[in-house]
Motif scaffolding. Sequence first.
Motif, mmCIF file in Angstrom:
data_model
loop_
_atom_site.group_PDB
_atom_site.id
_atom_site.type_symbol
_atom_site.label_atom_id
_atom_site.label_comp_id
_atom_site.label_asym_id
_atom_site.label_seq_id
_atom_site.Cartn_x
_atom_site.Cartn_y
_atom_site.Cartn_z
ATOM 1 N N SER A 163 48.468 52.583 29.378
ATOM 2 C CA SER A 163 48.333 53.605 28.337
ATOM 3 C C SER A 163 47.684 53.010 27.091
ATOM 4 O O SER A 163 46.926 53.679 26.392
ATOM 5 C CB SER A 163 49.682 54.243 28.017
ATOM 6 N N GLN A 167 43.940 54.230 25.480
ATOM 7 C CA GLN A 167 43.826 54.649 24.075
ATOM 8 C C GLN A 167 42.899 53.733 23.276
ATOM 9 O O GLN A 167 42.129 54.198 22.426
ATOM 10 C CB GLN A 167 45.226 54.699 23.447
ATOM 11 N N GLN A 170 39.322 54.657 24.069
ATOM 12 C CA GLN A 170 38.862 55.833 23.327
ATOM 13 C C GLN A 170 38.596 55.513 21.861
ATOM 14 O O GLN A 170 37.629 56.000 21.276
ATOM 15 C CB GLN A 170 39.888 56.956 23.455
ATOM 16 N N LEU A 192 48.591 62.476 26.176
ATOM 17 C CA LEU A 192 48.007 61.339 25.441
ATOM 18 C C LEU A 192 46.559 61.607 25.056
ATOM 19 O O LEU A 192 46.005 60.902 24.213
ATOM 20 C CB LEU A 192 48.052 60.065 26.297
ATOM 21 N N VAL A 306 47.550 54.978 18.348
ATOM 22 C CA VAL A 306 48.012 54.535 19.667
ATOM 23 C C VAL A 306 49.484 54.918 19.784
ATOM 24 O O VAL A 306 50.298 54.566 18.924
ATOM 25 C CB VAL A 306 47.824 53.016 19.868
#
Lengths: 340, 340
Positions: A163, A167, A170, A192, A306
Amino acid sequence: MSTDLLNRRLRLASRPHGEPAPTDFVHDEVPVPSPGPGQVLLRTLHLSLDPYVRGRMSAAKSYAAPMELGDVIVGGTVSEVVESTVEDLSPGDVVLGYGGWQEYSVEDAAGLRRLDPAVAPVSTALGVLGMPGFTAYAGLLAIGRPAPGETVAVAAATGPVGSAVAQIAQLRGARAIGIAGGERKVAHLRELGVDAALDHRAPDLPGRLADAAPDGIDVYFENVGGAVWDAVLPQLNEFARVPVCGLAASYNATALPEGPDRSGQLMGAVLTRSLTLRGFIQREFVPTMFEDFLRDMGGWVASGQVRYTEDVTEGLDRAPEAFVGMLRGDNLGKTLVRVA
Amino acid sequence: MSTDLLNRRLRLASRPHGEPAPTDFVHDEVPVPSPGPGQVLLRTLHLSLDPYVRGRMSAAKSYAAPMELGDVIVGGTVSEVVESTVEDLSPGDVVLGYGGWQEYSVEDAAGLRRLDPAVAPVSTALGVLGMPGFTAYAGLLAIGRPAPGETVAVAAATGPVGSAVAQIAQLRGARAIGIAGGERKVAHLRELGVDAALDHRAPDLPGRLADAAPDGIDVYFENVGGAVWDAVLPQLNEFARVPVCGLAASYNATALPEGPDRSGQLMGAVLTRSLTLRGFIQREFVPTMFEDFLRDMGGWVASGQVRYTEDVTEGLDRAPEAFVGMLRGDNLGKTLVRVA
């Protein structure tokens, strides 16, 4: 010398064959020793459960020495100082250490990092602001090096590493494809805000992955292996980078899979598409990147750019079942045991 | 428009199944065309035979588009200018081009590099001072990055790439282990002065390789695959680098080998030893390294610090048998056909 306290511990009783069984662990209680010079006595607050520990339960040589039978199961811990022989740590201080699966530990003060509860919940030092978060940060930025507009895919994408990978990708301007097992995890990935969320348990992962990556995949952050890797490999673009930090799908494997032997085919893909496969353990990058990580990730977590999830089990005695569940992929986010 | 000359050519008659057969090639003779604006007419002096051409004879997508049936077989050439439409090339000039398996070719002047016969024999532009030499130089220095005292292993070590790899590694202060097939090649490696020369056809390559690399292997320059790679993999040190520029052992393979499937085991080695596997084609590094290469390698060849061997076959008609022989590993050094 020992204190009046009793220390409940979980030790390695036998090396697991495949998935660890309850009988591979043994409980005991022993007097808590007093800390020697330069040491502190710690009471475990949070215990981290991590897939690499499965490797250390086996006798095979890996990047870390195997545990011996009878050893306390290893693991990162956030603990409170009970008794200290050093000036800069006092009872009540909270530190990151490596106390393992037990209620108390005596550790060298030099190996501890003091945590500031005002910055973030101290348990994050085992997750998003600790080893898993740093694994994501270092592997993605030092090896994956996603450029804006590129496509990054990651499996186990609701886990603490995956995860963070999605993030951070991105935040760097890349498209993030998250792959995870089951509806609940896919829903979490959508929450998310990943660009595409794929369930690897649903039919035709290869076809859905191709649809989700119309321009191919430039970075695949490998922490799973198995069928997900089989689906990703054909989609990798020329010059794609594959940081390899885990192969959780095979940690319980007891024999090589049946043929044909596809290892030459894998090398052929590396050759014809100029791929980079690069294994790594986060500690390699600690000297060069850990300070940047604490600054960047600390900022991203504080600002909410995040996000992270913790999957908490209460009580040391339930650590084995939580550990096996994590290896099966039952967890959502960072797997922790609240010990104290 | 055509000239009065006849051009003898070798074209792709059928896609080989396994090792190329004589019937996969067809000869013909056609009038030599006149060069158009910006083009030159060239007479082939030396034709380069290279393993990658086997890949282009297949229909499968690789790093280069496959040839079509009927196409002249592709290949690098050193040629003499017969007729020119551009100012800076005149009849008698010698150029490096990509004329393929034919006596004459018409090529765009922009794609040619003029050669100076005073610097080195012009045929070296196809070998040690050309693509194979540059493959060795760029792959070893940009990906392998051997440090002084490290151990570099290379297979096909008497080939034009491998022999350059071994010698450049030694010039950088590394130990070089050369692996090749048969007594004649091993004797040649000893003459070149490698630190260890191993015959992969003799028994127990894994054991002899382990003896020759008591400190493990830090760089393995992969251009062969197969059993040599199987012997090398267990010897690779943590953080070893594996530039992958060829897998000659499998170019004629028609099916995946029997199981078990060792691809997951390979990924496991990448993970646990923090290996880097990096496929590459030399053209990736041309913009950044080719000038350095011509300077460095030109100097090393002129001074005798890097030696080279050419394996020359006389006459275009014998190109198919020389090509098949090279794929079998019969050649010693750079395989060339003298055409004119």
